[in-house]
Design an enzyme around this catalytic site. Structure first.
Site, PDB file in Angstrom:
ATOM      1  N   TRP A  63       0.830  -1.215   0.000  1.00  0.00           N
ATOM      2  CA  TRP A  63       0.000   0.000   0.000  1.00  0.00           C
ATOM      3  C   TRP A  63       0.858   1.255   0.000  1.00  0.00           C
ATOM      4  O   TRP A  63       0.509   2.260  -0.611  1.00  0.00           O
ATOM      5  CB  TRP A  63      -0.989  -0.001   1.171  1.00  0.00           C
ATOM      6  CG  TRP A  63      -2.127  -0.955   0.937  1.00  0.00           C
ATOM      7  CD1 TRP A  63      -2.430  -2.063   1.659  1.00  0.00           C
ATOM      8  CD2 TRP A  63      -3.108  -0.889  -0.119  1.00  0.00           C
ATOM      9  NE1 TRP A  63      -3.535  -2.697   1.132  1.00  0.00           N
ATOM     10  CE2 TRP A  63      -3.967  -2.000   0.047  1.00  0.00           C
ATOM     11  CE3 TRP A  63      -3.352  -0.007  -1.173  1.00  0.00           C
ATOM     12  CZ2 TRP A  63      -5.047  -2.254  -0.813  1.00  0.00           C
ATOM     13  CZ3 TRP A  63      -4.434  -0.259  -2.033  1.00  0.00           C
ATOM     14  CH2 TRP A  63      -5.260  -1.376  -1.849  1.00  0.00           C
ATOM     15  N   ASP A  66      -1.942   6.562   6.416  1.00  0.00           N
ATOM     16  CA  ASP A  66      -3.024   5.678   5.977  1.00  0.00           C
ATOM     17  C   ASP A  66      -3.272   4.673   7.102  1.00  0.00           C
ATOM     18  O   ASP A  66      -2.450   3.796   7.353  1.00  0.00           O
ATOM     19  CB  ASP A  66      -2.603   4.968   4.675  1.00  0.00           C
ATOM     20  CG  ASP A  66      -3.672   4.007   4.156  1.00  0.00           C
ATOM     21  OD1 ASP A  66      -4.677   3.787   4.860  1.00  0.00           O
ATOM     22  OD2 ASP A  66      -3.501   3.484   3.030  1.00  0.00           O
ATOM     23  N   LYS A  85     -12.854  -1.828   6.637  1.00  0.00           N
ATOM     24  CA  LYS A  85     -12.153  -2.768   7.507  1.00  0.00           C
ATOM     25  C   LYS A  85     -12.634  -2.666   8.957  1.00  0.00           C
ATOM     26  O   LYS A  85     -13.186  -3.611   9.469  1.00  0.00           O
ATOM     27  CB  LYS A  85     -10.645  -2.583   7.402  1.00  0.00           C
ATOM     28  CG  LYS A  85     -10.092  -3.324   6.185  1.00  0.00           C
ATOM     29  CD  LYS A  85      -9.222  -2.490   5.323  1.00  0.00           C
ATOM     30  CE  LYS A  85      -8.862  -3.215   4.037  1.00  0.00           C
ATOM     31  NZ  LYS A  85      -8.128  -2.352   3.123  1.00  0.00           N
TER      32      LYS A  85
HETATM   33  C1  LIG Z   1      -7.740  -1.735   2.087  1.00  0.00           C
HETATM   34  C2  LIG Z   1      -6.706  -0.699   2.056  1.00  0.00           C
HETATM   35  C3  LIG Z   1      -6.741   0.313   1.089  1.00  0.00           C
HETATM   36  C4  LIG Z   1      -7.837   0.211   0.065  1.00  0.00           C
HETATM   37  O1  LIG Z   1      -8.241   1.309  -0.565  1.00  0.00           O
HETATM   38  P1  LIG Z   1      -9.680   1.331  -1.257  1.00  0.00           P
HETATM   39  O2  LIG Z   1      -9.537   2.443  -2.218  1.00  0.00           O
HETATM   40  O3  LIG Z   1     -10.651   1.633  -0.145  1.00  0.00           O
HETATM   41  O4  LIG Z   1      -9.927   0.003  -1.897  1.00  0.00           O
HETATM   42  C5  LIG Z   1      -5.750   1.289   1.132  1.00  0.00           C
HETATM   43  N1  LIG Z   1      -4.789   1.277   2.077  1.00  0.00           N
HETATM   44  C6  LIG Z   1      -4.744   0.299   3.011  1.00  0.00           C
HETATM   45  C7  LIG Z   1      -3.676   0.316   4.048  1.00  0.00           C
HETATM   46  C8  LIG Z   1      -5.700  -0.703   3.021  1.00  0.00           C
HETATM   47  O5  LIG Z   1      -5.674  -1.677   3.940  1.00  0.00           O
END
Ligand SMILES: *Cc1c(COP(=O)(O)O)cnc(C)c1O
Length: 349
Positions: free
Chosen positions: A90, A160, A184
């Site tokens: 991520w 994030d 989540k």
């Molecule tokens: C699930 C997740 C995302 C997902 O982003 P979406 O645009 O909501 O699908 C982003 N960053 C992290 C750390 C995640 O766990």
């Protein structure tokens, strides 16, 4: 998953919310009734996280990935550089988006340790002329989680927290901006929580090409109702926030996630079949990622687990192996059932 108590409440209110004769998601979004849901959610976030007064709480459309763009568009101003920390998938996806608007500087990377360890903050290379420093508190795919908020001076810290927000108490005042998608720990997909420090909005203007709906200042001024918000999702989120409070808030969530993850890591560490290589201090309490030492058994493990009612254990396609996501709503019984299954499976193989 959502907490059962939230789903039961949803079932009860699905046709008639609060004796209004309307469903919550039928309410006009600028009307007084929906505003009650909106205002209560903001207040509950403030209470649960002890958000200081100089921060705004926003409920925005879309997922965390829209923040990957909104953050640079709004926070770069006249700086030329942004700093990111690479602790997993991520982090890199977020940085790639920011790179469209500024030069990207990696302040640190866990790559050299194959994402099993987070470099000591003292060794990070944080350029003081960057607009902000971004990191991912819990790497959902890699199962790597920060144990403390990194101490960086002068630069706004952007985080994030999509996959671990509301799972422990932390000091909001250490951050310039925090964001988390709802699906989540906060409800279901289609909504993102943003907490932003007031001075960051006033410090500089958003990039001139920033779309209206990607502009934090406009969202703050409109109290997250700049256009029609995702009312159904927001309503479900309001139920989860209420549930969090009723359960005892972040203290309870922290104790539960500590216990659940410890049980699972202990089971992994004491087995001859399962392995997790993340340094204990940085093991995720939310996403327990592990491998079978005999990789050829992975699919059999997944098939037999599914047959036993243990679903969605397959690791992310980018990483493989097994991943048990044990967010706030997962009861300890779920973890215990997985451990019992793992032990039976190991005995069999
Ligand atoms: C699930 C997740 C995302 C997902 O982003 P979406 O645009 O909501 O699908 C982003 N960053 C992290 C750390 C995640 O766990």
């Amino acid at each position: 998953m959502l907490p059962l108590a939230v789903k039961q409440r949803l079932q009860k209110e699905i046709l008639n919310w609060n004796d209004t004769g309307m469903a919550a998601y039928e309410l006009p979004h600028r009307g007084e009734l929906f505003q009650t849901i909106a205002n209560t959610s903001v207040q509950n976030v403030r209470d649960l996280l002890k958000v200081p007064d100089n921060y705004h709480v926003l409920f925005l459309h879309g997922g965390a990935q829209s923040q990957f763009s909104m953050v640079p568009l709004n926070l770069i101003g006249d700086r030329k550089k942004v700093a990111y920390v690479d602790t997993g998938q991520w982090s890199r996806i977020a940085a790639k988006e920011a790179e469209r608007y500024a030069s990207l500087h990696w302040a640190a990377s866990a790559k050299a340790n194959d994402y099993t360890d987070i470099p000591d903050v003292a060794d990070w290379d944080v350029p003081q002329d960057a607009a902000y420093l971004h990191y991912v508190d819990n790497e959902t795919i890699d199962g790597l989680e920060f144990s403390n908020i990194p101490q960086v001076d002068d630069l706004p810290l952007v985080c994030d927290m999509s996959s671990n927000i509301f799972s422990r108490a932390f000091d909001v005042s250490r951050f310039g901006l925090i964001y988390a998608c709802a699906q989540k720990n906060l409800g279901c997909a289609g909504l993102t929580l943003v907490i932003i420090r007031d001075d960051l909005l006033n410090r500089q203007k958003a990039h001139p090409l920033t779309p209206k709906l990607f502009n934090y200042r406009l969202h703050v001024d409109a109290q997250s109702v700049l256009n029609t918000p995702s009312t159904m999702t927001w309503y479900i989120c309001s139920l989860v926030l209420q549930w969090l409070k009723e359960e005892g808030g972040l203290k309870t969530m922290e104790a539960r996630s500590q216990k659940k993850s410890e049980l699972l890591y202990t089971a992994i560490d004491s087995s001859a079949l399962y392995v997790n290589c993340v340094k204990p201090q940085f093991r995720s309490r939310m996403n327990v990622v592990f491998n079978l030492k005999d990789e050829s058994l992975t699919q059999t493990f997944l098939d037999q687990a599914a047959a036993a009612g243990l679903m969605h254990l397959k690791g992310h396609k980018l990483r493989g192996g097994i991943r048990a996501s044990i967010y706030n709503s997962m009861p300890v019984e779920g973890v215990n059932r997985l451990i019992a299954f793992m032990s039976d499976f190991e005995a069999q193989h």
